[in-house]
Design a protein around this motif. Structure first.
Motif, PDB file in Angstrom:
ATOM      1  N   GLU A 112       0.829  -1.210   0.000  1.00 41.05           N
ATOM      2  CA  GLU A 112       0.000   0.000   0.000  1.00 41.05           C
ATOM      3  C   GLU A 112       0.865   1.263   0.000  1.00 41.05           C
ATOM      4  O   GLU A 112       0.520   2.252  -0.639  1.00 41.05           O
ATOM      5  N   GLU A 113       1.980   1.231   0.693  1.00 38.24           N
ATOM      6  CA  GLU A 113       2.881   2.389   0.686  1.00 38.24           C
ATOM      7  C   GLU A 113       3.485   2.612  -0.698  1.00 38.24           C
ATOM      8  O   GLU A 113       3.636   3.757  -1.138  1.00 38.24           O
ATOM      9  N   VAL A 114       3.820   1.523  -1.393  1.00 37.39           N
ATOM     10  CA  VAL A 114       4.359   1.647  -2.749  1.00 37.39           C
ATOM     11  C   VAL A 114       3.304   2.241  -3.673  1.00 37.39           C
ATOM     12  O   VAL A 114       3.580   3.172  -4.436  1.00 37.39           O
ATOM     13  N   ARG A 115       2.075   1.710  -3.593  1.00 36.69           N
ATOM     14  CA  ARG A 115       0.980   2.252  -4.430  1.00 36.69           C
ATOM     15  C   ARG A 115       0.753   3.735  -4.125  1.00 36.69           C
ATOM     16  O   ARG A 115       0.588   4.537  -5.023  1.00 36.69           O
ATOM     17  N   ALA A 116       0.737   4.087  -2.842  1.00 28.56           N
ATOM     18  CA  ALA A 116       0.514   5.484  -2.450  1.00 28.56           C
ATOM     19  C   ALA A 116       1.617   6.379  -3.001  1.00 28.56           C
ATOM     20  O   ALA A 116       1.345   7.492  -3.466  1.00 28.56           O
ATOM     21  N   TYR A 117       2.854   5.915  -2.981  1.00 20.30           N
ATOM     22  CA  TYR A 117       3.965   6.695  -3.510  1.00 20.30           C
ATOM     23  C   TYR A 117       3.807   6.913  -5.015  1.00 20.30           C
ATOM     24  O   TYR A 117       3.975   8.036  -5.505  1.00 20.30           O
ATOM     25  N   ILE A 118       3.480   5.857  -5.742  1.00 21.06           N
ATOM     26  CA  ILE A 118       3.316   5.968  -7.198  1.00 21.06           C
ATOM     27  C   ILE A 118       2.113   6.850  -7.527  1.00 21.06           C
ATOM     28  O   ILE A 118       2.174   7.686  -8.435  1.00 21.06           O
ATOM     29  N   VAL A 119       1.011   6.711  -6.776  1.00 23.75           N
ATOM     30  CA  VAL A 119      -0.168   7.555  -6.996  1.00 23.75           C
ATOM     31  C   VAL A 119       0.164   9.012  -6.711  1.00 23.75           C
ATOM     32  O   VAL A 119      -0.270   9.909  -7.441  1.00 23.75           O
ATOM     33  N   GLN A 120       0.950   9.262  -5.688  1.00 29.25           N
ATOM     34  CA  GLN A 120       1.348  10.638  -5.362  1.00 29.25           C
ATOM     35  C   GLN A 120       2.139  11.255  -6.510  1.00 29.25           C
ATOM     36  O   GLN A 120       1.975  12.420  -6.836  1.00 29.25           O
ATOM     37  N   ARG A 121       2.994  10.472  -7.145  1.00 33.46           N
ATOM     38  CA  ARG A 121       3.824  10.991  -8.246  1.00 33.46           C
ATOM     39  C   ARG A 121       3.064  11.133  -9.554  1.00 33.46           C
ATOM     40  O   ARG A 121       3.276  12.077 -10.295  1.00 33.46           O
TER      41      ARG A 121
END
Length: 125
Positions: A65-74
């Motif tokens: 979920e942290e990886v997805r959140a990081y990619i979504v943020q970018r």
């Protein structure tokens, strides 16, 4: 030096478990160049960069979920192949069901009206 070259220079080595997680995450993220292809399936340079970002975040110990959140943020929520249901995109999730319901009501009303109207052949008999 381009971003791709920098990312390749900083390529990380993953354990088999981490590599499987990174591959699964890459399957769930959309390539912003190819649109309806995952970054795992895309040959675009940006997809290479995104795959490497995922690998780096997994190697850093981030949860899925942290990886997805990081990619979504970018890149924005568009990169999720399975978008989350929230108030902003609720019409997109409810649209197909609502269209089906409206279609069923219209068909029912037409069928009811057609039952009340006699055919021309029946009037001649």
């Amino acid at each position: 030096m381009t971003l791709s070259a920098l990312l390749l220079a900083a390529a990380v080595t993953l354990t088999p478990v981490e590599a499987a997680r990174a591959d699964a995450l890459s399957d769930s993220l959309r390539c912003v160049v190819c649109q309806n292809q995952s970054i795992a399936d895309s040959d675009a340079a940006l997809a290479d960069d995104m795959r490497e970002l995922v690998r780096q975040r997994v190697a850093a110990g981030d949860s899925d979920e942290e990886v997805r959140a990081y990619i979504v943020q970018r890149y924005g929520e568009y990169v999720l192949l399975r978008p989350r249901a929230n108030a902003r995109n609720l019409p997109l999730w409810a649209g197909p069901g609502l269209a089906l319901l409206i279609g069923a009501i219209v068909m029912y009303l037409f069928a009811r009206k057609a039952k009340d109207v006699p055919f021309e052949d029946e009037e001649d008999a």
